[in-house]
Each structure stands twice: as structure tokens, then as C-alpha cells.
Design a protein around this motif. Structure first.
Motif, PDB file in Angstrom:
ATOM      1  N   VAL A  60       0.829  -1.205   0.000  1.00  0.00           N
ATOM      2  CA  VAL A  60       0.000   0.000   0.000  1.00  0.00           C
ATOM      3  C   VAL A  60       0.864   1.257   0.000  1.00  0.00           C
ATOM      4  O   VAL A  60       1.765   1.406   0.817  1.00  0.00           O
ATOM      5  CB  VAL A  60      -0.933   0.008   1.234  1.00  0.00           C
ATOM      6  N   GLN A  61       0.557   2.156  -0.936  1.00  0.00           N
ATOM      7  CA  GLN A  61       1.102   3.509  -0.877  1.00  0.00           C
ATOM      8  C   GLN A  61      -0.044   4.425  -0.471  1.00  0.00           C
ATOM      9  O   GLN A  61      -1.083   4.467  -1.137  1.00  0.00           O
ATOM     10  CB  GLN A  61       1.644   3.964  -2.230  1.00  0.00           C
ATOM     11  N   PRO A  62       0.080   5.146   0.626  1.00  0.00           N
ATOM     12  CA  PRO A  62      -1.044   5.946   1.120  1.00  0.00           C
ATOM     13  C   PRO A  62      -1.491   6.981   0.103  1.00  0.00           C
ATOM     14  O   PRO A  62      -0.691   7.497  -0.676  1.00  0.00           O
ATOM     15  CB  PRO A  62      -0.485   6.604   2.384  1.00  0.00           C
ATOM     16  N   GLU A  63      -2.783   7.260   0.139  1.00  0.00           N
ATOM     17  CA  GLU A  63      -3.340   8.274  -0.760  1.00  0.00           C
ATOM     18  C   GLU A  63      -4.048   9.338   0.060  1.00  0.00           C
ATOM     19  O   GLU A  63      -4.939   9.039   0.849  1.00  0.00           O
ATOM     20  CB  GLU A  63      -4.331   7.647  -1.734  1.00  0.00           C
ATOM     21  N   TYR A  64      -3.640  10.580  -0.153  1.00  0.00           N
ATOM     22  CA  TYR A  64      -4.193  11.704   0.595  1.00  0.00           C
ATOM     23  C   TYR A  64      -5.090  12.534  -0.309  1.00  0.00           C
ATOM     24  O   TYR A  64      -4.811  12.680  -1.500  1.00  0.00           O
ATOM     25  CB  TYR A  64      -3.060  12.577   1.150  1.00  0.00           C
ATOM     26  N   ILE A  65      -6.151  13.057   0.263  1.00  0.00           N
ATOM     27  CA  ILE A  65      -7.030  13.943  -0.480  1.00  0.00           C
ATOM     28  C   ILE A  65      -7.044  15.305   0.198  1.00  0.00           C
ATOM     29  O   ILE A  65      -6.676  15.434   1.365  1.00  0.00           O
ATOM     30  CB  ILE A  65      -8.460  13.376  -0.573  1.00  0.00           C
ATOM     31  N   CYS A  66      -7.471  16.313  -0.551  1.00  0.00           N
ATOM     32  CA  CYS A  66      -7.606  17.649   0.021  1.00  0.00           C
ATOM     33  C   CYS A  66      -9.006  17.775   0.589  1.00  0.00           C
ATOM     34  O   CYS A  66     -10.001  17.651  -0.132  1.00  0.00           O
ATOM     35  CB  CYS A  66      -7.356  18.710  -1.049  1.00  0.00           C
ATOM     36  N   PHE A  67      -9.099  17.996   1.878  1.00  0.00           N
ATOM     37  CA  PHE A  67     -10.394  18.101   2.545  1.00  0.00           C
ATOM     38  C   PHE A  67     -10.961  19.516   2.407  1.00  0.00           C
ATOM     39  O   PHE A  67     -10.225  20.495   2.416  1.00  0.00           O
ATOM     40  CB  PHE A  67     -10.265  17.753   4.024  1.00  0.00           C
ATOM     41  N   GLY A  68     -12.287  19.599   2.334  1.00  0.00           N
ATOM     42  CA  GLY A  68     -12.962  20.883   2.303  1.00  0.00           C
ATOM     43  C   GLY A  68     -13.272  21.353   0.897  1.00  0.00           C
ATOM     44  O   GLY A  68     -12.683  20.899  -0.086  1.00  0.00           O
ATOM     45  N   GLN A  69     -14.222  22.277   0.821  1.00  0.00           N
ATOM     46  CA  GLN A  69     -14.640  22.859  -0.446  1.00  0.00           C
ATOM     47  C   GLN A  69     -14.317  24.343  -0.469  1.00  0.00           C
ATOM     48  O   GLN A  69     -14.362  25.018   0.561  1.00  0.00           O
ATOM     49  CB  GLN A  69     -16.150  22.668  -0.639  1.00  0.00           C
ATOM     50  N   GLU A  70     -13.983  24.844  -1.648  1.00  0.00           N
ATOM     51  CA  GLU A  70     -13.769  26.282  -1.781  1.00  0.00           C
ATOM     52  C   GLU A  70     -15.098  26.999  -1.591  1.00  0.00           C
ATOM     53  O   GLU A  70     -16.115  26.609  -2.163  1.00  0.00           O
ATOM     54  CB  GLU A  70     -13.153  26.603  -3.136  1.00  0.00           C
ATOM     55  N   SER A  71     -15.077  28.022  -0.769  1.00  0.00           N
ATOM     56  CA  SER A  71     -16.319  28.701  -0.407  1.00  0.00           C
ATOM     57  C   SER A  71     -15.993  30.069   0.171  1.00  0.00           C
ATOM     58  O   SER A  71     -14.854  30.343   0.564  1.00  0.00           O
ATOM     59  CB  SER A  71     -17.089  27.864   0.619  1.00  0.00           C
ATOM     60  N   ASP A  72     -16.990  30.916   0.210  1.00  0.00           N
ATOM     61  CA  ASP A  72     -16.834  32.206   0.886  1.00  0.00           C
ATOM     62  C   ASP A  72     -17.128  32.005   2.363  1.00  0.00           C
ATOM     63  O   ASP A  72     -18.273  31.770   2.753  1.00  0.00           O
ATOM     64  CB  ASP A  72     -17.804  33.235   0.301  1.00  0.00           C
ATOM     65  N   THR A  73     -16.108  32.038   3.193  1.00  0.00           N
ATOM     66  CA  THR A  73     -16.303  31.912   4.635  1.00  0.00           C
ATOM     67  C   THR A  73     -15.858  33.211   5.298  1.00  0.00           C
ATOM     68  O   THR A  73     -15.060  33.966   4.741  1.00  0.00           O
ATOM     69  CB  THR A  73     -15.489  30.737   5.219  1.00  0.00           C
ATOM     70  N   PRO A  74     -16.353  33.470   6.476  1.00  0.00           N
ATOM     71  CA  PRO A  74     -16.072  34.766   7.110  1.00  0.00           C
ATOM     72  C   PRO A  74     -14.733  34.842   7.832  1.00  0.00           C
ATOM     73  O   PRO A  74     -14.447  35.865   8.453  1.00  0.00           O
ATOM     74  CB  PRO A  74     -17.224  34.908   8.111  1.00  0.00           C
ATOM     75  N   TYR A  75     -13.924  33.796   7.764  1.00  0.00           N
ATOM     76  CA  TYR A  75     -12.735  33.767   8.610  1.00  0.00           C
ATOM     77  C   TYR A  75     -11.456  34.045   7.824  1.00  0.00           C
ATOM     78  O   TYR A  75     -11.194  33.433   6.790  1.00  0.00           O
ATOM     79  CB  TYR A  75     -12.623  32.422   9.322  1.00  0.00           C
ATOM     80  N   ASP A  76     -10.669  34.964   8.365  1.00  0.00           N
ATOM     81  CA  ASP A  76      -9.365  35.260   7.782  1.00  0.00           C
ATOM     82  C   ASP A  76      -8.316  34.270   8.283  1.00  0.00           C
ATOM     83  O   ASP A  76      -7.513  33.755   7.495  1.00  0.00           O
ATOM     84  CB  ASP A  76      -8.932  36.685   8.156  1.00  0.00           C
ATOM     85  N   TYR A  77      -8.347  34.014   9.597  1.00  0.00           N
ATOM     86  CA  TYR A  77      -7.337  33.164  10.211  1.00  0.00           C
ATOM     87  C   TYR A  77      -7.980  32.106  11.096  1.00  0.00           C
ATOM     88  O   TYR A  77      -9.126  32.249  11.547  1.00  0.00           O
ATOM     89  CB  TYR A  77      -6.372  34.000  11.067  1.00  0.00           C
ATOM     90  N   VAL A  78      -7.210  31.057  11.334  1.00  0.00           N
ATOM     91  CA  VAL A  78      -7.643  29.985  12.230  1.00  0.00           C
ATOM     92  C   VAL A  78      -6.572  29.794  13.292  1.00  0.00           C
ATOM     93  O   VAL A  78      -5.382  29.732  12.980  1.00  0.00           O
ATOM     94  CB  VAL A  78      -7.862  28.662  11.453  1.00  0.00           C
ATOM     95  N   PHE A  79      -7.001  29.710  14.552  1.00  0.00           N
ATOM     96  CA  PHE A  79      -6.104  29.410  15.664  1.00  0.00           C
ATOM     97  C   PHE A  79      -6.393  28.006  16.165  1.00  0.00           C
ATOM     98  O   PHE A  79      -7.562  27.621  16.308  1.00  0.00           O
ATOM     99  CB  PHE A  79      -6.342  30.367  16.853  1.00  0.00           C
ATOM    100  N   HIS A  80      -5.333  27.243  16.432  1.00  0.00           N
ATOM    101  CA  HIS A  80      -5.515  26.058  17.262  1.00  0.00           C
ATOM    102  C   HIS A  80      -4.757  26.313  18.558  1.00  0.00           C
ATOM    103  O   HIS A  80      -3.521  26.264  18.596  1.00  0.00           O
ATOM    104  CB  HIS A  80      -5.012  24.767  16.620  1.00  0.00           C
TER     105      HIS A  80
END
Length: 271
Positions: A119-139
Motif C-alpha cells: 500500500v502507498q497511502p493516498e491523501y485527499i484535500c479536505f474541504g470545499q472552496e467557499s466564501d467563509t467569514p474567517y481570515d485566520y484559524v487558531f488552534h
């Protein structure tokens, strides 16, 4: 019917992303049906290939890498099978979490033998392009595990002030992350919503953590700070989408807010 049962996943979220999910995605193609067992809030990670999802909240000590302290993973699997009345037939293959390769040193292109399957792992890009109200994200990491790696709330407040009048979302789980005033609390929200917020944000900020690895898989530019040993993981081994990332270990886990802000300004205007 050839059936794959993968789980229960009980380890850290970041390791679920890069040491488990991407491998199960590929392995599932060798079977007619795939059943995944993991925490309820991880379900969206498997929505593109799991035929059935069984939420499981493990009881044990803190999660570290693949496993949870004081938890017998095989007993946990038997409990899930019994509780959910899962039929194990000769055509059923069980894949209980174990270390795959030598993460985090295993590169995302590396093939790993899982049973009879290479097995060679396969990664996908999560999420959809959209107009969201957030400039930045903090964890805002707030874990009992390695508490010295957390950043103080005052540091986060100062960083917010330095960034100016911007809309900021805080992500993570309510029990292992924090939120500060003047930001929107998205902790514990459905991952599908978090994917979209991350995907469309200008930048995510945080010390090394699972949500910062998720930023990589949402294609979100991110600034992350940690010890130097994590540099290769963020920039190469666990960056299959070649997401823009600024990793700094200059002050390890405790840089000043001014240092992070100045790094961000320089990085965002020169790249």
C-alpha cells in the motif's frame, strides 16, 4: 462479500491523518465493503470510502501517537464487535491499528506491506472552496499531554491584537484546546464545517498538533512552532499536497507572539 474492518482508532488525531486514514483509504479498494471504527468526530475523514462507520469513544489514558495509554486495543475491538453485533466471517479481514512504517519518518510516498497488500497511502484535500467569514484559524493547544508545549492564553491574545481587525476561528476539541475572546468558537464542530473554514482561510496558526496537520490536508497555509525534530514532518514527510508552511523551531515551543507575527508578515509578503 470480502469485508474490511479497520479500527478502532484510539490514537492522536494527527497520527490518524498520516499514519492510518490514508492507508485504509487505499486498502479499502481491495474489498467489497469497508467498515471503519473511530471516534465520532472523525467520521468525515472516511466519508469518501467507508461503507459503514461505527463511532467509538475509547476509555483509557491520554492518546499518544497510535495508541491510548492503559487501553488493550484487541479487547477494545472485541467490545465493539460484541456491542454492534458484527458478524466475523471467513471473508472478513480485521485491521487493528498498529505502527505503519516508521512514522513520522515514513515519507508519504513510501509503500508499506499490510498483510498481502503493498500500500502507498493516498491523501485527499479536505474541504470545499467557499466564501467563509474567517481570515485566520487558531488552534490553541491545551492538552494535559506535554503541557509544557502549550502556549499561554496571553500569548494568543497578543497575537490576535498584532494581526489586527480580522475574523478568527478557534478549532480543536473542547477538552484539549481553548478559545479566546474576540474569536469564534468552532471547537467540537463537525469536521466538514472545519474543513471548509480551513480550506478558505488565509493562514492557520498553532504549535505542533493534529489540527495543524489537518491544515496541511486542507491546503491551508500555516505557521507552526515546535522542536526542530518536527521540521521534516511538517515540511516534507507529512505534506503530500505541498501545502505552504512556515515551520519555526528557533524558540522551540515558546516563541513570543511578536516573533510569530513578524515571521508571518515577512513570510506572507515574500512568498
Amino acid at each position: 462479500m470480502k469485508t474490511l474492518i479497520a479500527g478502532p482508532w484510539v490514537g492522536e488525531f494527527g497520527w490518524e491523518l498520516f499514519g492510518w486514514n490514508a492507508y485504509v483509504r487505499v486498502l479499502s479498494r481491495q474489498f467489497d465493503k469497508t467498515i471503519v471504527i473511530s471516534r465520532a468526530n472523525s467520521q468525515e475523514l472516511y466519508s469518501d470510502f467507508a461503507d459503514e462507520y461505527i463511532p467509538y469513544e475509547p476509555e483509557g489514558g491520554l492518546s499518544d501517537a497510535f495508541f491510548m495509554h492503559n487501553l488493550d486495543i484487541n479487547q477494545a475491538f472485541k467490545k465493539v464487535v460484541t456491542t454492534n453485533k458484527i458478524s466475523l466471517t471467513p471473508d472478513t479481514t480485521v485491521f487493528v491499528p498498529r505502527r505503519i512504517g516508521f512514522p513520522p519518518h515514513t515519507h508519504y510516498t513510501q509503500h508499506v506491506l499490510l498483510g498481502e497488500h503493498l500500500v502507498q497511502p493516498e491523501y485527499i484535500c479536505f474541504g470545499q472552496e467557499s466564501d467563509t467569514p474567517y481570515d485566520y484559524v487558531f488552534h490553541i493547544r491545551d492538552r494535559e499531554l506535554r503541557k509544557e508545549d502549550n502556549w499561554s492564553l496571553d500569548n494568543w491574545r497578543n497575537l490576535k491584537e498584532l494581526l489586527g481587525n480580522k475574523r478568527i476561528a478557534c478549532i480543536g476539541t473542547p477538552t484539549e484546546s481553548a478559545c479566546i475572546e474576540g474569536t469564534d468558537d468552532l471547537r467540537g464542530h463537525n469536521l466538514k464545517e472545519v474543513f471548509t473554514v480551513l480550506r478558505n482561510a488565509q493562514c492557520a496558526f498553532g504549535p505542533s498538533s493534529g489540527p495543524m496537520h489537518l491544515a496541511s490536508l486542507c491546503g491551508t497555509p500555516h505557521i507552526v512552532w515546535s522542536k526542530d525534530a518536527n521540521k521534516e514532518r511538517y515540511e516534507e514527510n507529512w505534506n503530500p499536497l505541498s501545502t505552504k508552511v512556515l515551520f519555526t523551531s528557533e524558540h522551540s515551543w515558546q516563541p513570543s507572539p511578536e516573533f510569530i507575527y513578524n515571521k508571518f508578515v515577512t513570510w506572507s509578503t515574500t512568498e
